[in-house]
Design a protein around this motif. Structure first.
Motif, PDB file in Angstrom:
ATOM      1  N   GLN A  67       0.865  -1.186   0.000  1.00 30.35           N
ATOM      2  CA  GLN A  67       0.000   0.000   0.000  1.00 30.35           C
ATOM      3  C   GLN A  67       0.891   1.222   0.000  1.00 30.35           C
ATOM      4  OE1 GLN A  67      -2.897   0.262   3.170  1.00 30.35           O
ATOM      5  NE2 GLN A  67      -3.076   2.471   2.922  1.00 30.35           N
ATOM      6  N   LEU A  68       0.552   2.196  -0.834  1.00 33.10           N
ATOM      7  CA  LEU A  68       1.255   3.475  -0.901  1.00 33.10           C
ATOM      8  C   LEU A  68       0.245   4.577  -0.629  1.00 33.10           C
ATOM      9  CD1 LEU A  68       3.918   4.992  -1.702  1.00 33.10           C
ATOM     10  CD2 LEU A  68       2.945   5.146  -4.004  1.00 33.10           C
ATOM     11  N   THR A  69       0.578   5.454   0.316  1.00 36.39           N
ATOM     12  CA  THR A  69      -0.279   6.585   0.668  1.00 36.39           C
ATOM     13  C   THR A  69       0.480   7.870   0.408  1.00 36.39           C
ATOM     14  OG1 THR A  69      -1.357   5.281   2.389  1.00 36.39           O
ATOM     15  CG2 THR A  69      -1.568   7.668   2.547  1.00 36.39           C
ATOM     16  N   VAL A  70      -0.127   8.807  -0.292  1.00 32.01           N
ATOM     17  CA  VAL A  70       0.467  10.115  -0.562  1.00 32.01           C
ATOM     18  C   VAL A  70      -0.166  11.120   0.393  1.00 32.01           C
ATOM     19  CG1 VAL A  70       0.775  11.932  -2.290  1.00 32.01           C
ATOM     20  CG2 VAL A  70       0.910   9.512  -2.971  1.00 32.01           C
ATOM     21  N   ILE A  71       0.686  11.861   1.097  1.00 28.13           N
ATOM     22  CA  ILE A  71       0.225  12.785   2.137  1.00 28.13           C
ATOM     23  C   ILE A  71       0.776  14.181   1.871  1.00 28.13           C
ATOM     24  CG2 ILE A  71       0.221  13.288   4.613  1.00 28.13           C
ATOM     25  CD1 ILE A  71       0.909  10.288   5.047  1.00 28.13           C
ATOM     26  N   ALA A  72      -0.128  15.138   1.699  1.00 30.56           N
ATOM     27  CA  ALA A  72       0.283  16.539   1.605  1.00 30.56           C
ATOM     28  C   ALA A  72       0.602  17.016   3.011  1.00 30.56           C
ATOM     29  CB  ALA A  72      -0.841  17.378   1.003  1.00 30.56           C
ATOM     30  N   GLY A  73       1.521  17.948   3.140  1.00 32.04           N
ATOM     31  CA  GLY A  73       1.883  18.419   4.473  1.00 32.04           C
ATOM     32  C   GLY A  73       2.384  19.847   4.476  1.00 32.04           C
ATOM     33  N   ILE A  74       2.460  20.385   5.661  1.00 32.00           N
ATOM     34  CA  ILE A  74       2.982  21.729   5.867  1.00 32.00           C
ATOM     35  C   ILE A  74       4.470  21.687   6.193  1.00 32.00           C
ATOM     36  CG2 ILE A  74       2.815  23.793   7.345  1.00 32.00           C
ATOM     37  CD1 ILE A  74       0.445  23.476   5.471  1.00 32.00           C
ATOM     38  N   SER A  75       4.884  20.683   6.992  1.00 29.58           N
ATOM     39  CA  SER A  75       6.292  20.615   7.404  1.00 29.58           C
ATOM     40  C   SER A  75       7.196  20.369   6.208  1.00 29.58           C
ATOM     41  CB  SER A  75       6.476  19.524   8.460  1.00 29.58           C
ATOM     42  OG  SER A  75       6.252  18.248   7.899  1.00 29.58           O
ATOM     43  N   ARG A  76       8.481  20.613   6.420  1.00 28.85           N
ATOM     44  CA  ARG A  76       9.493  20.477   5.361  1.00 28.85           C
ATOM     45  C   ARG A  76       9.159  21.363   4.168  1.00 28.85           C
ATOM     46  NH1 ARG A  76      12.895  15.475   5.394  1.00 28.85           N
ATOM     47  NH2 ARG A  76      12.600  14.568   7.446  1.00 28.85           N
ATOM     48  N   ARG A  77       8.747  22.580   4.490  1.00 28.69           N
ATOM     49  CA  ARG A  77       8.441  23.589   3.461  1.00 28.69           C
ATOM     50  C   ARG A  77       7.283  23.157   2.564  1.00 28.69           C
ATOM     51  NH1 ARG A  77      12.504  27.524   2.685  1.00 28.69           N
ATOM     52  NH2 ARG A  77      11.781  27.668   0.545  1.00 28.69           N
ATOM     53  N   GLY A  78       6.285  22.546   3.171  1.00 32.92           N
ATOM     54  CA  GLY A  78       5.099  22.131   2.417  1.00 32.92           C
ATOM     55  C   GLY A  78       5.304  20.876   1.598  1.00 32.92           C
ATOM     56  N   ALA A  79       6.192  20.017   2.050  1.00 32.84           N
ATOM     57  CA  ALA A  79       6.531  18.811   1.288  1.00 32.84           C
ATOM     58  C   ALA A  79       5.379  17.805   1.263  1.00 32.84           C
ATOM     59  CB  ALA A  79       7.768  18.143   1.893  1.00 32.84           C
ATOM     60  N   THR A  80       5.270  17.154   0.140  1.00 35.12           N
ATOM     61  CA  THR A  80       4.390  15.996   0.007  1.00 35.12           C
ATOM     62  C   THR A  80       5.252  14.769   0.239  1.00 35.12           C
ATOM     63  OG1 THR A  80       2.988  17.138  -1.580  1.00 35.12           O
ATOM     64  CG2 THR A  80       2.881  14.735  -1.575  1.00 35.12           C
ATOM     65  N   ARG A  81       4.715  13.833   1.006  1.00 32.87           N
ATOM     66  CA  ARG A  81       5.465  12.608   1.282  1.00 32.87           C
ATOM     67  C   ARG A  81       4.596  11.412   0.965  1.00 32.87           C
ATOM     68  NH1 ARG A  81       7.279  13.203   7.005  1.00 32.87           N
ATOM     69  NH2 ARG A  81       7.025  15.373   6.518  1.00 32.87           N
ATOM     70  N   SER A  82       5.232  10.275   0.881  1.00 30.10           N
ATOM     71  CA  SER A  82       4.474   9.037   0.730  1.00 30.10           C
ATOM     72  C   SER A  82       4.891   8.076   1.829  1.00 30.10           C
ATOM     73  CB  SER A  82       4.692   8.408  -0.650  1.00 30.10           C
ATOM     74  OG  SER A  82       6.034   7.980  -0.793  1.00 30.10           O
ATOM     75  N   VAL A  83       3.976   7.180   2.135  1.00 32.03           N
ATOM     76  CA  VAL A  83       4.212   6.155   3.143  1.00 32.03           C
ATOM     77  C   VAL A  83       3.940   4.799   2.501  1.00 32.03           C
ATOM     78  CG1 VAL A  83       3.530   5.261   5.401  1.00 32.03           C
ATOM     79  CG2 VAL A  83       3.495   7.730   4.983  1.00 32.03           C
ATOM     80  N   ILE A  84       4.889   3.908   2.636  1.00 32.18           N
ATOM     81  CA  ILE A  84       4.752   2.541   2.133  1.00 32.18           C
ATOM     82  C   ILE A  84       4.371   1.662   3.316  1.00 32.18           C
ATOM     83  CG2 ILE A  84       5.935   0.587   1.065  1.00 32.18           C
ATOM     84  CD1 ILE A  84       7.872   2.660  -0.198  1.00 32.18           C
ATOM     85  N   GLU A  85       3.325   0.871   3.140  1.00 29.68           N
ATOM     86  CA  GLU A  85       2.825  -0.011   4.203  1.00 29.68           C
ATOM     87  C   GLU A  85       2.533  -1.391   3.643  1.00 29.68           C
ATOM     88  OE1 GLU A  85       2.005   0.467   7.496  1.00 29.68           O
ATOM     89  OE2 GLU A  85       2.707   2.533   7.505  1.00 29.68           O
ATOM     90  N   GLY A  86       2.455  -2.365   4.524  1.00 34.84           N
ATOM     91  CA  GLY A  86       1.949  -3.690   4.175  1.00 34.84           C
ATOM     92  C   GLY A  86       2.667  -4.358   3.022  1.00 34.84           C
ATOM     93  N   VAL A  87       3.986  -4.248   2.991  1.00 35.20           N
ATOM     94  CA  VAL A  87       4.754  -4.878   1.917  1.00 35.20           C
ATOM     95  C   VAL A  87       4.848  -6.377   2.207  1.00 35.20           C
ATOM     96  CG1 VAL A  87       6.977  -4.968   0.714  1.00 35.20           C
ATOM     97  CG2 VAL A  87       6.124  -2.786   1.639  1.00 35.20           C
ATOM     98  N   ARG A  88       4.395  -7.165   1.266  1.00 32.51           N
ATOM     99  CA  ARG A  88       4.483  -8.617   1.423  1.00 32.51           C
ATOM    100  C   ARG A  88       4.818  -9.252   0.085  1.00 32.51           C
ATOM    101  NH1 ARG A  88       3.773  -6.842   5.775  1.00 32.51           N
ATOM    102  NH2 ARG A  88       2.739  -7.788   7.567  1.00 32.51           N
ATOM    103  N   VAL A  89       5.644 -10.293   0.170  1.00 39.04           N
ATOM    104  CA  VAL A  89       6.020 -11.093  -0.992  1.00 39.04           C
ATOM    105  C   VAL A  89       5.686 -12.539  -0.660  1.00 39.04           C
ATOM    106  CG1 VAL A  89       7.988 -11.910  -2.353  1.00 39.04           C
ATOM    107  CG2 VAL A  89       7.819  -9.490  -1.739  1.00 39.04           C
ATOM    108  N   HIS A  90       5.065 -13.230  -1.594  1.00 44.09           N
ATOM    109  CA  HIS A  90       4.705 -14.633  -1.390  1.00 44.09           C
ATOM    110  C   HIS A  90       5.962 -15.423  -1.019  1.00 44.09           C
ATOM    111  CE1 HIS A  90       3.189 -18.658  -2.181  1.00 44.09           C
ATOM    112  NE2 HIS A  90       1.971 -18.135  -2.079  1.00 44.09           N
TER     113      HIS A  90
END
Length: 154
Positions: free
Chosen positions: A68-91
């Motif tokens: 799962q990849l989530t894109v998050i707009a933010g105020i910190s880091r000079r208004g940086a947009t960041r992403s968060v990687i979650e739930g990484v699984r490989v068979h």
């Protein structure tokens, strides 16, 4: 790995996704492969949010990885947009094949396409192999994470 296809997950992928999530000591205690109802609701919420990407890696019509990849707009880091990687699984029978690297590279590339200036992820403290994997890919263990479970939260 040219036969690998990374695509958005759909409801038909849920049995394989949940099985991968449950296929380790941590996941075995918190996942419920016998009841896909909550996972279906979650997938519907993700699909309705343009900042969420639940993807699967498919080879020869078989789901062999997910994240799962989530894109998050933010105020910190000079208004940086960041992403968060979650739930990484490989068979289990694909581990060591380079599939995890391909999935993470997809997430990094998609983050760049979405204008992110930072990609972050967390890994359970007990997952030492995963931590070494992320460090090999260029991630730095830079923060201490905290979580609080909200029982029955909506």
């Amino acid at each position: 790995m040219s036969d690998l296809h990374i695509r958005p997950a759909d409801a038909g992928d849920l049995p394989e996704i949940v099985a991968m999530l449950a296929d380790d000591p941590l996941g075995a205690t918190r996942e419920s492969p016998d009841d896909l109802t909550p996972y279906l609701r979650a997938l519907e919420r993700l699909a309705d949010d343009p900042n969420q990407y639940q993807v699967v890696a498919e080879r020869d019509g078989r789901v062999v990885g997910t994240l799962q990849l989530t894109v998050i707009a933010g105020i910190s880091r000079r208004g940086a947009t960041r992403s968060v990687i979650e739930g990484v699984r490989v068979h289990a029978d694909e581990r060591g094949s380079g599939l995890g690297t391909r999935l993470i590279q997809w997430a990094i590339d998609e983050s760049g396409r979405q204008g992110c200036q930072l990609v972050q992820l967390t890994s359970d403290a007990t997952r030492t192999d995963a931590q070494r994997f992320y460090e090999r890919l260029g991630f730095t263990a830079s923060h201490v994470g905290f979580k609080m479970s909200l029982e029955g939260g909506s």
